[in-house]
Design a protein around this motif. Structure first.
Motif, short mmCIF file in Angstrom:
data_model
loop_
_atom_site.label_atom_id
_atom_site.label_comp_id
_atom_site.label_asym_id
_atom_site.label_seq_id
_atom_site.Cartn_x
_atom_site.Cartn_y
_atom_site.Cartn_z
N GLN A 1 -25.66 3.77 2.37
CA GLN A 1 -25.02 4.71 1.45
C GLN A 1 -23.51 4.82 1.68
N ARG A 2 -22.98 4.04 2.59
CA ARG A 2 -21.57 4.18 2.93
C ARG A 2 -20.64 3.70 1.82
N ASP A 3 -21.15 2.89 0.90
CA ASP A 3 -20.32 2.46 -0.22
C ASP A 3 -19.99 3.62 -1.16
N PHE A 4 -20.70 4.73 -1.00
CA PHE A 4 -20.38 5.91 -1.80
C PHE A 4 -19.23 6.71 -1.18
N GLN A 5 -18.71 6.23 -0.05
CA GLN A 5 -17.61 6.93 0.61
C GLN A 5 -16.47 5.96 0.91
N ARG A 6 -16.11 5.15 -0.08
CA ARG A 6 -14.99 4.23 0.08
C ARG A 6 -13.67 4.92 -0.19
N ILE A 7 -12.61 4.45 0.47
CA ILE A 7 -11.26 4.90 0.18
C ILE A 7 -10.36 3.67 0.04
N LEU A 8 -9.18 3.88 -0.49
CA LEU A 8 -8.18 2.82 -0.62
C LEU A 8 -7.01 3.11 0.30
N TRP A 9 -6.45 2.02 0.92
CA TRP A 9 -5.34 2.21 1.85
C TRP A 9 -4.61 0.88 2.06
N ARG A 10 -3.33 0.98 2.39
CA ARG A 10 -2.55 -0.14 2.91
C ARG A 10 -1.38 0.46 3.68
N GLU A 11 -0.91 -0.29 4.68
CA GLU A 11 0.16 0.20 5.55
C GLU A 11 1.49 0.31 4.82
N ASN A 12 1.76 -0.63 3.92
CA ASN A 12 3.01 -0.59 3.16
C ASN A 12 2.82 -1.28 1.81
N PRO A 13 3.73 -1.02 0.86
CA PRO A 13 3.55 -1.55 -0.50
C PRO A 13 3.57 -3.07 -0.61
N GLU A 14 3.98 -3.76 0.46
CA GLU A 14 4.02 -5.22 0.43
C GLU A 14 2.62 -5.83 0.62
N GLN A 15 1.71 -5.04 1.11
CA GLN A 15 0.34 -5.52 1.37
C GLN A 15 -0.55 -5.25 0.16
N PRO A 16 -1.63 -6.02 0.05
CA PRO A 16 -2.61 -5.70 -1.00
C PRO A 16 -3.37 -4.41 -0.65
N VAL A 17 -3.81 -3.69 -1.67
CA VAL A 17 -4.60 -2.47 -1.44
C VAL A 17 -5.96 -2.89 -0.92
N GLN A 18 -6.39 -2.22 0.17
CA GLN A 18 -7.66 -2.56 0.82
C GLN A 18 -8.69 -1.47 0.61
N ASP A 19 -9.95 -1.90 0.62
CA ASP A 19 -11.08 -0.96 0.63
C ASP A 19 -11.40 -0.66 2.09
#
Length: 274
Positions: A256-274
């Motif tokens: 059930q952990r896919d129901f608690q995903r967030i988006l993040w990246r250290e800086n705008p040069e990186q792709p957005v990660q799950d």
């Protein structure tokens, strides 16, 4: 105070003084000496009326001269003074509690693992785009405040280092996902935690349904503060403790952990990660 009949006689001692026949009784109890006995009917009525009026002031202050039905007022008085009994659970609360009891388990390391109390997760719509929009807005805000950005990055990295979340390194998108937007609440006046990160599971998906909407809400299981304090004072020794990151010590079932995903990246040069 009100004392239940089941414990009343445990409070009584054998010492008793009776003044006159059909008069007052002076009784020794756990609380000291008490006086009991008959008083005139007129005094009883006056005493109750005064007490009831003090408790019902808001109800009668605009009509203080109105005739008061004493029986009704006494009934309301006892209701006000009634000791709270065990909460009566609603049907949804019973379902949620039963779900918890049937699904809680412990993993090989002894950690408690629970299952989300879904009503019907198929009702969830698409959540990625709104979560991405909220994240990009957060990112722009963080770039205008270096200190806040550093605190936020530290918070997210600590989450990863403690294995309280994990990166999804390949595309594992499924229909059973929910992306939780997050944002910062910065409290400069705080001496302990200046930054608090809020995960918003009330954020609606594209069909107007959020994660919180499809979960059963359980009953309040914490006792009244008064009851806790009274029990606290009945023991000779007590322990106070602070469980670090208490709400992260109980894990959600892996499926059930896919129901608690967030988006993040250290800086705008990186792709957005799950």
């Amino acid at each position: 105070m009100l004392i239940g009949a089941e414990i009343l006689f445990d409070l009584m001692y054998s010492d008793q003084i009776k003044t006159v026949e059909n008069g007052h009784v002076i009784q020794k109890t756990e609380f000291g000496w008490i006086v009991s006995g008959p008083i005139s009917a007129s005094f009883t009525t006056s005493m109750f009326a005064t007490t009831v009026l003090s408790h019902q002031q808001d109800l009668v202050e605009n009509d203080i001269n109105a005739r008061i039905n004493l029986d009704d007022q006494i009934a309301k008085f006892w209701q006000l003074e009634e000791v709270k009994t065990k909460n009566i659970l609603s049907l949804n609360e019973k379902v949620c509690q039963l779900h918890f009891e049937n699904n809680i388990k412990r993993n090989e390391n002894g950690r408690f693992v629970v299952s989300l109390p879904f009503k019907d997760h198929s009702l969830l719509g698409e959540s990625y785009q709104i979560a991405l929009k909220r994240f990009l807005s957060l990112e722009r805000r963080l770039q205008t405040n270096i200190e806040l950005e550093n605190l936020y990055s530290k918070f997210i990295n600590e989450y990863l280092e403690l294995n309280h979340m994990e990166r999804i390194l390949i595309d594992e998108s499924t229909n059973n996902t929910y992306y939780i937007p997050h944002h910062a609440i910065n409290k400069e006046s705080s001496h302990t935690t200046k930054l608090r990160v809020v995960f918003d599971a009330s954020c609606k998906t594209n069909n107007g349904v959020s994660l919180n909407d499809v979960l059963f809400k359980g009953p309040c299981i914490q006792e009244e503060l008064t009851e806790i304090m009274i029990r606290f004072r009945t023991h000779k020794y007590v322990f106070c403790s602070d469980i670090e990151k208490i709400y992260r010590q109980i894990w959600v079932s892996e499926n059930q952990r896919d129901f608690q995903r967030i988006l993040w990246r250290e800086n705008p040069e990186q792709p957005v990660q799950d």
